[in-house]
Enzyme design. Structure first.
Site, mmCIF file in Angstrom:
data_model
loop_
_atom_site.group_PDB
_atom_site.id
_atom_site.type_symbol
_atom_site.label_atom_id
_atom_site.label_comp_id
_atom_site.label_asym_id
_atom_site.label_seq_id
_atom_site.Cartn_x
_atom_site.Cartn_y
_atom_site.Cartn_z
ATOM 1 C CG ASN A 53 2.235 8.934 -7.184
ATOM 2 O OD1 ASN A 53 2.727 9.719 -7.984
ATOM 3 N ND2 ASN A 53 1.062 9.142 -6.615
ATOM 4 C CD GLU A 55 -3.046 7.127 -7.102
ATOM 5 O OE1 GLU A 55 -4.127 7.250 -7.726
ATOM 6 O OE2 GLU A 55 -2.722 7.853 -6.138
ATOM 7 C CB CYS A 64 5.064 5.228 -2.633
ATOM 8 S SG CYS A 64 3.689 5.218 -1.463
ATOM 9 C CD GLU A 66 8.316 7.965 -1.189
ATOM 10 O OE1 GLU A 66 7.430 7.547 -1.956
ATOM 11 O OE2 GLU A 66 8.083 8.713 -0.233
ATOM 12 C CB CYS A 97 3.935 6.624 3.430
ATOM 13 S SG CYS A 97 4.521 5.233 2.442
ATOM 14 C CB CYS A 100 8.156 5.224 1.280
ATOM 15 S SG CYS A 100 7.081 4.630 -0.043
HETATM 16 N N1 THU Z 1 2.509 8.566 -2.015
HETATM 17 C C1 THU Z 1 3.801 8.451 -2.430
HETATM 18 O O1 THU Z 1 4.069 8.319 -3.627
HETATM 19 N N2 THU Z 1 4.772 8.495 -1.488
HETATM 20 C C2 THU Z 1 4.557 8.637 -0.150
HETATM 21 O O2 THU Z 1 5.510 8.567 0.627
HETATM 22 C C3 THU Z 1 3.214 8.917 0.334
HETATM 23 C C4 THU Z 1 2.119 8.724 -0.642
HETATM 24 C C5 THU Z 1 1.450 8.472 -3.026
HETATM 25 C C6 THU Z 1 0.674 7.184 -2.976
HETATM 26 C C7 THU Z 1 -0.642 7.580 -3.606
HETATM 27 O O3 THU Z 1 -0.553 7.387 -5.013
HETATM 28 C C8 THU Z 1 -0.765 9.062 -3.306
HETATM 29 O O4 THU Z 1 0.503 9.495 -2.847
HETATM 30 C C9 THU Z 1 -1.814 9.383 -2.247
HETATM 31 O O5 THU Z 1 -1.641 8.608 -1.118
#
Ligand code: THU
Length: 142
Positions: A53, A55, A64, A66, A97, A100
């Protein structure tokens, strides 16, 4: 080579995928949530790809793990996702999520196996995203 969408989950190198996902999580850029996520997937030609991920100060722009993963899929030449493991920095499975799940559906379809850790059987994406809208719908409804 994996084909026909008929894959025995016991043939998937889950340990490798979990380990590669955990390494990928160490490359996450997550200064805001501090949730470091890594993903690793097996493609239909046996390639393993990864993502983490990324940000952003404008929180809604966060990518994310994925999302990074499907970017990596394109980078290595494409293909179909067969199995995916997604973990946080503790190594435990992280449930993808909603957005994703849709991203993964585009590149793996209903049969993509999603890891749920060593104690539980992997789940086909269809169980996480039932009745998905996908590429076939675009082709038939336009
Ligand atoms: N996150 C992911 O990388 N994948 C997911 O399927 C759920 C959330 C990350 C996004 C963010 O940087 C952190 O988790 C907290 O939400």
């Amino acid at each position: 080579m994996y084909c026909d969408g008929v894959i025995d989950p016991r043939d998937i190198p889950w340990g490798t995928l979990r380990a590669r996902a955990l390494v990928a999580s160490t490359h996450a850029y997550a200064p805001y949530s501090r949730v470091h996520v890594g993903a690793a997937a097996l493609t239909d030609d046996g390639t393993v790809i990864e993502g983490a991920n990324i940000e952003n100060a404008s929180y809604g722009l966060t990518l994310c793990a994925e999302c990074s993963l499907v970017s990596d899929l394109a980078r290595v030449g494409g293909g179909t996702l067969v199995a995916v493991a997604i973990v946080a920095a503790d190594g435990a499975p992280l449930s993808p999520c909603g957005r994703c799940r849709q991203l993964l559906f585009e590149h793996g379809g209903a049969g993509l196996l999603v890891d749920d850790g060593p104690e539980r059987p992997a789940r086909p994406l269809a169980t996480l995203l039932p009745d998905a809208f996908g590429p076939d719908d675009v082709a038939t409804r336009s």
